[in-house]
Design a protein around this motif. Structure first.
Motif, PDB file in Angstrom:
ATOM      1  N   GLY A 613       0.785  -1.225   0.000  1.00  0.00           N
ATOM      2  CA  GLY A 613       0.000   0.000   0.000  1.00  0.00           C
ATOM      3  C   GLY A 613       0.817   1.275   0.000  1.00  0.00           C
ATOM      4  O   GLY A 613       0.289   2.353   0.291  1.00  0.00           O
ATOM      5  N   LEU A 614       2.122   1.182  -0.339  1.00  0.00           N
ATOM      6  CA  LEU A 614       2.944   2.389  -0.382  1.00  0.00           C
ATOM      7  C   LEU A 614       2.675   3.160  -1.669  1.00  0.00           C
ATOM      8  O   LEU A 614       2.396   2.568  -2.704  1.00  0.00           O
ATOM      9  N   PRO A 615       2.789   4.493  -1.623  1.00  0.00           N
ATOM     10  CA  PRO A 615       2.675   5.261  -2.875  1.00  0.00           C
ATOM     11  C   PRO A 615       3.826   4.908  -3.809  1.00  0.00           C
ATOM     12  O   PRO A 615       4.865   4.390  -3.393  1.00  0.00           O
ATOM     13  N   SER A 616       3.650   5.198  -5.082  1.00  0.00           N
ATOM     14  CA  SER A 616       4.643   4.820  -6.082  1.00  0.00           C
ATOM     15  C   SER A 616       6.010   5.450  -5.811  1.00  0.00           C
ATOM     16  O   SER A 616       7.044   4.845  -6.072  1.00  0.00           O
ATOM     17  N   THR A 617       6.010   6.680  -5.284  1.00  0.00           N
ATOM     18  CA  THR A 617       7.290   7.330  -4.993  1.00  0.00           C
ATOM     19  C   THR A 617       8.083   6.555  -3.951  1.00  0.00           C
ATOM     20  O   THR A 617       9.318   6.608  -3.943  1.00  0.00           O
ATOM     21  N   CYS A 618       7.376   5.841  -3.060  1.00  0.00           N
ATOM     22  CA  CYS A 618       8.053   5.044  -2.029  1.00  0.00           C
ATOM     23  C   CYS A 618       8.384   3.646  -2.545  1.00  0.00           C
ATOM     24  O   CYS A 618       9.496   3.149  -2.362  1.00  0.00           O
ATOM     25  N   SER A 619       7.421   2.984  -3.165  1.00  0.00           N
ATOM     26  CA  SER A 619       7.619   1.595  -3.578  1.00  0.00           C
ATOM     27  C   SER A 619       8.709   1.457  -4.631  1.00  0.00           C
ATOM     28  O   SER A 619       9.344   0.405  -4.742  1.00  0.00           O
ATOM     29  N   GLN A 620       8.966   2.509  -5.422  1.00  0.00           N
ATOM     30  CA  GLN A 620       9.994   2.450  -6.458  1.00  0.00           C
ATOM     31  C   GLN A 620      11.318   3.071  -6.010  1.00  0.00           C
ATOM     32  O   GLN A 620      12.268   3.145  -6.789  1.00  0.00           O
ATOM     33  N   CYS A 621      11.399   3.506  -4.734  1.00  0.00           N
ATOM     34  CA  CYS A 621      12.603   4.154  -4.228  1.00  0.00           C
ATOM     35  C   CYS A 621      13.672   3.100  -3.939  1.00  0.00           C
ATOM     36  O   CYS A 621      13.371   1.993  -3.477  1.00  0.00           O
ATOM     37  N   GLU A 622      14.930   3.441  -4.181  1.00  0.00           N
ATOM     38  CA  GLU A 622      16.028   2.508  -3.955  1.00  0.00           C
ATOM     39  C   GLU A 622      16.260   2.248  -2.469  1.00  0.00           C
ATOM     40  O   GLU A 622      16.917   1.279  -2.094  1.00  0.00           O
ATOM     41  N   ARG A 635       2.120   8.288   7.361  1.00  0.00           N
ATOM     42  CA  ARG A 635       1.448   7.677   6.215  1.00  0.00           C
ATOM     43  C   ARG A 635      -0.032   7.442   6.515  1.00  0.00           C
ATOM     44  O   ARG A 635      -0.895   7.617   5.659  1.00  0.00           O
ATOM     45  N   ALA A 636      -0.336   7.056   7.764  1.00  0.00           N
ATOM     46  CA  ALA A 636      -1.736   6.846   8.139  1.00  0.00           C
ATOM     47  C   ALA A 636      -2.529   8.146   8.095  1.00  0.00           C
ATOM     48  O   ALA A 636      -3.740   8.145   7.876  1.00  0.00           O
TER      49      ALA A 636
END
Length: 672
Positions: A613-622, A635-636
């Motif tokens: 459930g992470l936003p794309s900016t987080c899920s794709q971060c290195e 985040r909540a």
């Protein structure tokens, strides 16, 4: 004719005298107590009053506040110390009739009762109490004197001790004691500063040893400092790239000789003598690129090399292993004991003035403490609201100690001085004082006149008790940023062991976040404070801070929610994050569910390598495997939990400053 005039004149004089005794004028602060034929009639005034001549008699009473100076009294205190004390008593007449018929001499009687009470009360007090708790003794004097004078119609609003005079020998002894105590504190603070400086140097050494570029820059900076000293010697740094080919050639020779020696050892099947092993072992020379010609540091990781496993990943792997083996234990549990608080700060979510009727009872809280001890919990933090507003907080702290739990207390210190004896008896293992500003700023935020001073006195009290851990927690605000240096020096001078900066989470009851510029300024302040020996850290809620992390924290960042920590709120709900109000992050309730089952079977949201459930900016971060999505609370609430961009900018500034200093040093050396 003359006799008639004389009679007329006498009649006029008698009439005037009669009128003068018949009519009286009372001022606003005066009252007349009227006696008719010797019997009390009533109290009259202010204004014009009428008296029956030769029948009524009047006693005038002044209602204004009167002060009586009680002369110096030689008193022996409870601990057999002779002192000389003088005091002042303020009284006024509240019932004129009782003051007239109840006592003959108001002033003398009040003076004598004040004098004898002063001797009795102060004779029961010890010298330390007489010097440090005069307000309490004044109140006790006022109550005792009032009990005696109230039956006379006299009210005693104030009794004050003006001065306490000690013998010269006692003054010298106390001055020597105070000097010794200050010297003790100075030695402790100096030792703590040396320890923190040594720890910071050790951390800096580790960082420099892992980065040859940084070590080279540090070497060049040292040369610059040496060259600035007055003298005739000129120092020229020798570029390492000149000898690099020779270093590589020597390395290949030693590697070749080491391989041949190893082959001979395997062929012979015999062990070589230790001295031969020492001669034949290859000397490992670091092959990382050196900084030459004052090249600028590249803070980006080398993509061509396999990066080492970050410490956060190692921590997570260990927790996952313990979980699979059923050995996972909560190391740190936070209990929000109450949502009551004396204040209603704009930057805090706690605004309750009355106790929540659904708060855990004493028996329920003790049951939770027993369950935590069974789970193997190592530390319990009692917070709120203001936990000192719970009358059972000390008995619960003692019960936790009996069950083998270490207990900490987080307080705003407003009620600490009223509970000094209980605090000393309970001996909490850790104390955290919440101070969100320096002096007037703190008092303004709290809406009081002495909130900051109470906090400092509480730190000093626990320092004198020898508390093992005294911390200060500060919410980062626009109002307090410029005051952090002064506040830091004062709280550590008072005896604090650490200061932790926390980000803004709420503003007037709504989720909020510090501005980017404010965060960067705070991130600049912390390394400088740590360099000066102050144990200042950035709080966990700031999340992962990349390469700046080691400069602003003593331990690697890891969100332990659900892994080594969780929180129990006022009503018994179990959540991973102490400040989270999101219903989907609620794991259970201690009243209806087994705490052991909650710990072992819940927290599935937290116990994931990369949370869903992470936003794309987080899920794709290195950095997602290390950061794990940042602060869960942010985040909540739908806020951006990432402070990494600000941290990377500040880290780049630190590198640029170091690079500029090195270039400047080289220019100064060559100019000579």
């Amino acid at each position: 004719m003359q006799l008639g005039l004389l009679k007329t004149f006498l009649i006029i004089i008698a009439a005037i005298a009669l009128l003068g005794s018949t009519f009286k004028i009372m001022k606003e602060y005066e009252r007349a107590v009227i006696f008719r034929l010797g019997k009390l009639l009533r109290t009259k005034g202010p204004g014009l009053i009428f008296l029956i001549p030769l029948v009524d008699r009047m006693k005038k009473i002044d209602l204004r506040l009167v002060s009586i100076d009680v002369p110096r009294q030689d008193i022996m205190t409870r601990d057999n110390v002779p002192v000389t004390v003088d005091a002042v008593v303020y009284f006024l007449i509240s019932d004129p009739a009782r003051a007239v018929i109840g006592i003959q001499n108001i002033y003398q009687s009040t003076f004598l009762i004040a004098q004898t009470t002063l001797r009795n009360i102060l004779g029961q007090a010890e010298l330390d109490d007489l010097l440090s708790q005069q307000s309490k003794i004044n109140q006790q004097l006022q109550q005792v004197v009032s009990e005696h004078t109230s039956q006379w119609g006299i009210k005693i609003p104030i009794v004050e001790i003006k001065e306490v005079t000690l013998p010269e020998e006692m003054k010298r002894a106390m001055a020597k004691q105070a000097e010794t105590e200050r010297e003790r504190r100075a030695r402790i603070i100096d030792a703590q500063g040396e320890y923190q400086a040594a720890q910071t140097l050790a951390d800096a050494g580790k960082i420099l040893s892992s980065s040859p570029q940084s070590l080279q820059l540090r070497y060049l900076q040292t040369l610059r400092d040496i060259s600035m000293q007055k003298g005739s010697t000129i120092v020229f740094p020798f570029p390492l790239d000149v000898v690099e080919p020779f270093v590589q050639g020597i390395k290949k020779i030693f590697q070749k000789e080491g391989s041949e020696a190893k082959g001979k050892k395997e062929e012979s099947g015999k062990s070589m003598p230790k001295e031969k092993i020492a001669d034949s072992e290859p000397q490992v020379i670091d092959n990382e690129p050196q900084v030459t010609n004052f090249q600028k540091i590249d803070v980006q990781p080398n993509k061509s090399e396999t990066p080492p496993t970050p410490p956060q990943q190692e921590i997570l792997t260990q927790y996952q292993k313990s979980w699979r083996e059923g050995k996972l234990k909560p190391q740190y549990v936070q209990w929000l004991s109450t949502d009551r608080c004396q204040f209603q700060c704009a930057h805090c979510e706690t605004t309750a003035q009355q106790a929540n009727p659904k708060e855990l009872t004493t028996d329920e809280a003790k049951k939770i403490l027993d369950d935590l001890a069974e789970l193997g919990c190592e530390f319990l933090s009692i917070t709120g609201g203001e936990p000192l507003l719970r009358k059972d907080v000390f008995s619960l702290g003692q019960h936790a100690h009996q069950r083998g739990l270490k207990v900490g207390l987080t307080t705003n210190a407003q009620a600490a001085e009223k509970n000094l004896m209980a605090l000393e008896k309970t001996r909490f293992d850790s104390l955290v004082i919440t101070l969100d500003g320096y002096k007037d700023t703190q008092n303004h935020l709290r809406g009081t006149e002495d909130s900051y001073e109470r906090g400092i006195r509480t730190i000093e009290f626990f320092h004198d008790l020898g508390a093992p851990s005294i911390g200060v927690s500060t919410i980062l605000l626009e109002e307090n940023l410029q005051e952090l240096p002064q506040m830091t020096e004062e709280i550590f001078r008072a005896g604090a062991h650490s200061l932790q900066l926390q980000p803004l989470l709420f503003q007037h009851g709504r989720p909020a976040r510090n501005s980017s510029e404010l965060v960067k300024n705070a991130l600049r302040f912390v390394p400088e404070a740590r360099r000066r020996g102050f144990a200042v850290e950035i709080g966990e809620v700031f999340g992962y801070l990349g390469p700046l992390g080691p400069l602003v924290r003593s331990t690697p960042f890891f969100c332990g929610c659900g892994w080594n920590t969780f929180c129990i709120n006022q009503e018994g709900d179990v959540v991973g994050c102490a400040l989270s109000k999101a219903s989907n992050l609620k794991e259970g309730n201690c009243r209806t569910d087994s705490l052991k089952d909650i710990w072992e079977q819940k927290f599935s949201t937290f116990r994931q390598n990369v949370p869903s459930g992470l936003p794309s900016t987080c899920s794709q971060c290195e950095h997602v495997s290390i950061c794990r999505g940042g602060c869960w609370l942010f985040r909540a609430q739908g806020l951006n939990p990432c402070f990494l961009p600000e941290a990377e900018q500040v880290y780049q500034e630190i590198n640029n400053a170091l690079y500029s200093q090195t270039i400047e040093g080289k220019s100064q050396v060559l100019s000579r």
